[in-house]
Design an enzyme around this catalytic site. Structure first.
Site, PDB file in Angstrom:
ATOM      1  N   ASP A  97       0.903  -1.314  -4.733  1.00 38.15           N
ATOM      2  CA  ASP A  97      -0.173  -0.418  -4.671  1.00 38.15           C
ATOM      3  C   ASP A  97      -1.056  -0.927  -5.572  1.00 38.15           C
ATOM      4  O   ASP A  97      -0.966  -1.085  -6.685  1.00 38.15           O
ATOM      5  CB  ASP A  97      -0.139   1.152  -4.732  1.00 38.15           C
ATOM      6  CG  ASP A  97      -1.058   1.787  -3.992  1.00 38.15           C
ATOM      7  OD1 ASP A  97      -0.767   2.141  -2.650  1.00 38.15           O
ATOM      8  OD2 ASP A  97      -2.112   1.985  -4.534  1.00 38.15           O
TER       9      ASP A  97
ATOM     10  N   GLY B 117       3.760   7.283  -1.713  1.00 36.26           N
ATOM     11  CA  GLY B 117       5.303   7.181  -2.084  1.00 36.26           C
ATOM     12  C   GLY B 117       6.161   7.797  -0.777  1.00 36.26           C
ATOM     13  O   GLY B 117       7.435   7.459  -0.822  1.00 36.26           O
TER      14      GLY B 117
ATOM     15  N   ASP C 226       1.309  -0.292   5.655  1.00 39.77           N
ATOM     16  CA  ASP C 226       0.683   1.062   5.974  1.00 39.77           C
ATOM     17  C   ASP C 226      -0.758   0.982   5.372  1.00 39.77           C
ATOM     18  O   ASP C 226      -1.098   1.479   4.277  1.00 39.77           O
ATOM     19  CB  ASP C 226       1.415   2.302   5.508  1.00 39.77           C
ATOM     20  CG  ASP C 226       0.740   3.576   5.516  1.00 39.77           C
ATOM     21  OD1 ASP C 226      -0.012   3.515   6.489  1.00 39.77           O
ATOM     22  OD2 ASP C 226       1.484   4.768   5.113  1.00 39.77           O
TER      23      ASP C 226
ATOM     24  N   CYS D 202       0.843  -1.350   0.081  1.00 39.93           N
ATOM     25  CA  CYS D 202      -0.011   0.049  -0.114  1.00 39.93           C
ATOM     26  C   CYS D 202       0.679   1.123  -0.027  1.00 39.93           C
ATOM     27  O   CYS D 202       0.514   2.142   0.684  1.00 39.93           O
ATOM     28  CB  CYS D 202      -0.952   0.145   1.077  1.00 39.93           C
ATOM     29  SG  CYS D 202      -1.713  -1.547   1.628  1.00 39.93           S
TER      30      CYS D 202
ATOM     31  N   LYS E 127       6.814   7.084   2.533  1.00 39.35           N
ATOM     32  CA  LYS E 127       7.272   6.210   3.408  1.00 39.35           C
ATOM     33  C   LYS E 127       8.201   5.280   2.430  1.00 39.35           C
ATOM     34  O   LYS E 127       9.476   5.105   2.937  1.00 39.35           O
ATOM     35  CB  LYS E 127       6.357   5.069   4.102  1.00 39.35           C
ATOM     36  CG  LYS E 127       5.463   6.059   5.107  1.00 39.35           C
ATOM     37  CD  LYS E 127       4.667   5.186   5.987  1.00 39.35           C
ATOM     38  CE  LYS E 127       3.816   5.887   7.095  1.00 39.35           C
ATOM     39  NZ  LYS E 127       2.719   7.023   6.104  1.00 39.35           N
TER      40      LYS E 127
ATOM     41  N   ASP F  18      -3.069  -6.153  -5.684  1.00 46.24           N
ATOM     42  CA  ASP F  18      -3.496  -5.985  -4.573  1.00 46.24           C
ATOM     43  C   ASP F  18      -3.033  -6.865  -3.394  1.00 46.24           C
ATOM     44  O   ASP F  18      -2.711  -7.860  -3.577  1.00 46.24           O
ATOM     45  CB  ASP F  18      -5.000  -6.858  -4.866  1.00 46.24           C
ATOM     46  CG  ASP F  18      -5.970  -6.862  -3.386  1.00 46.24           C
ATOM     47  OD1 ASP F  18      -5.719  -6.337  -2.256  1.00 46.24           O
ATOM     48  OD2 ASP F  18      -7.139  -7.163  -3.397  1.00 46.24           O
TER      49      ASP F  18
ATOM     50  N   CYS G  98      -2.938   5.821   9.832  1.00 43.67           N
ATOM     51  CA  CYS G  98      -3.233   7.337  10.254  1.00 43.67           C
ATOM     52  C   CYS G  98      -4.709   7.129  10.940  1.00 43.67           C
ATOM     53  O   CYS G  98      -5.588   7.997  10.499  1.00 43.67           O
ATOM     54  CB  CYS G  98      -3.055   8.197   9.333  1.00 43.67           C
ATOM     55  SG  CYS G  98      -4.101   7.966   7.607  1.00 43.67           S
TER      56      CYS G  98
END
Length: 435
Positions: free
Chosen positions: A285, A267, A333, A263, A269, A314, A386
């Protein structure tokens, strides 16, 4: 801003707000705004998003039946937000930084002008004028009827307020208040290109005040366009919140490891991992357009392309993309409600629904269950969201550990609450023992 321009800005902002009212993200809605109007419309729309609960409660008091045209509703909501700020200014109430400031009579006139400029709102000119003028006359009495409504008091949906009250009984009010503050602009130094001390010197020479945060971060005292900051094209830095920057240090890495960033888009991270180490990294991704942004960011930062493989697939379906070779480290993430970054994206609270929390939690579980077998013995998986909802953080990890007897949890921050130090985030570090 000239008055003729103000009416145009108000109408452009209302169109963006209409997008949110109909389920479109604010950033997507603002993309349709003419470039010349976009900065002003964005500022007005962002302000309205942070006051939308109060404005909606006001509108329901003043106009019990919602206007059938959503643009009329959006213009009314925007007008009520701004008019309240105008009256607070007259009353001597301190206004938050970044609050738009207009005289009440100017504002009402320009809102009516804006209504007359669009065929959808033109029939509602008299209504808008009457509602705004009535609020000016009866403001104190009307406001008094809203004080007990959580949505009006905290500018979040009722279900969101209750969810935080249940999850964080000692912090929920501070979390809601933090979500309505304008966030700082934080840079992450690209240590492959420049040291943080040298970057700080460059900023100071350009008259930009900043202070260090974390290992490589710099918080600007005043946000500004990226092109106005030295070193953007040279790849000296990226914009990244302090909480998000912690991922790079939390995942134990060394040069030469085989790493998966699941994921990965857009970009931030991915780039951070490559700035710290020379790796064999797969950036995965499912969104091809967002994956292209990963490539763009890596190019701007001048990071070695031969260390990265971009893969559009996926994460929950490894059989479609995994080559069978285990990874030494995985950064997961995962998609989430983004409830921890509401101060940066204030429309999120109005776009989410209660069922989204359980829906994203179920998706997260599928992804980390699918990724766990790909981790080599002795390797590490860093789970990150997050989010500030426990279903996407602590509860998720506790359930994962119950499903996977071979997983061990190591030290990591866990839940980071939103505030001055950064956005709301959750981190859990897992390892798979050898043997």
């Amino acid at each position: 801003m000239a008055q003729a321009e103000l009416a145009e800005q108000l109408l452009a902002a209302a169109r963006a707000i209409r997008g949110v009212l109909t389920g479109v993200s604010l950033s997507e809605a603002l993309e349709q705004t003419p470039a010349a109007l976009r900065p002003g419309a964005q500022a007005l729309a962002f302000y309205a998003m942070r006051r939308l609960g109060f404005a909606t409660a006001l509108r329901e008091q003043l106009v019990p039946r919602r206007p059938p045209d959503r643009l009329t509703e959006a213009l009314l909501l925007l007008g009520l937000c701004l008019l309240e700020a105008s009256h607070q200014q007259v009353d001597g109430i301190p206004l938050a930084a970044g609050t738009p400031r207009y005289a009440a009579h100017t504002l009402v006139h320009q809102l009516v002008q804006a209504a007359g400029a669009d065929r959808h709102t033109r029939p509602a000119k008299a209504l808008i004028n009457a509602v705004l003028r009535r609020y000016g006359r009866e403001r104190h009495a009307i406001r008094a009827t809203l004080t007990e409504q959580p949505r009006a008091r905290f500018n979040h949906p009722d279900w969101w307020v209750e969810a935080l009250r249940q999850a964080w009984p000692e912090h929920w009010q501070a979390m809601l208040q933090a979500a309505d503050q304008t966030p700082p602009m934080t840079l992450r130094t690209n240590v492959r290109q420049i040291t943080r001390a040298a970057l700080l010197d460059q900023l100071s020479a350009a008259g930009i005040a900043a202070h260090p945060v974390g290992e490589a971060g710099l918080v600007l005292e005043q946000p500004r366009p990226v092109r106005d900051i030295p070193g953007f094209d040279a790849g000296w830095w990226s914009v990244q919140d302090a909480s998000a920057q912690r991922a790079g240090a939390l995942l134990p890495l060394r040069d030469g490891l085989r790493v998966l960033d699941a994921c990965a888009a857009p970009g931030g991270k991915t780039a951070h991992l490559l700035e710290r180490h020379s790796l064999r990294l797969t950036a995965l991704d499912s969104d091809e357009k967002r994956l292209a942004r990963v490539a763009d960011n890596l190019r701007r930062l001048q990071l070695p392309s031969d260390q990265v493989q971009l893969c559009c697939a996926d994460a929950a379906q490894p059989s479609q993309w995994w080559d069978g070779q285990p990874y030494d480290a995985i950064l997961a993430d995962v998609p989430c409600t983004a409830s921890g970054v509401v101060r940066r994206h204030p429309d999120i609270r109005w776009l989410r629904r209660p069922e989204d929390v359980s829906r994203t939690a179920a998706l997260q579980a599928r992804i980390i269950d699918a990724l766990w077998p790909l981790l080599a013995p002795g390797g590490h998986l860093l789970y990150a969201t997050c989010s500030i909802f426990p279903q996407e953080g602590e509860s998720q990890i506790q359930a994962f550990l119950a499903r996977h007897a071979d997983a061990r949890r190591l030290s990591a921050p866990g839940q980071i609450l939103p505030g001055d130090a950064g956005d709301g985030f959750f981190y859990a570090l897992l390892t798979k023992p050898v043997g």
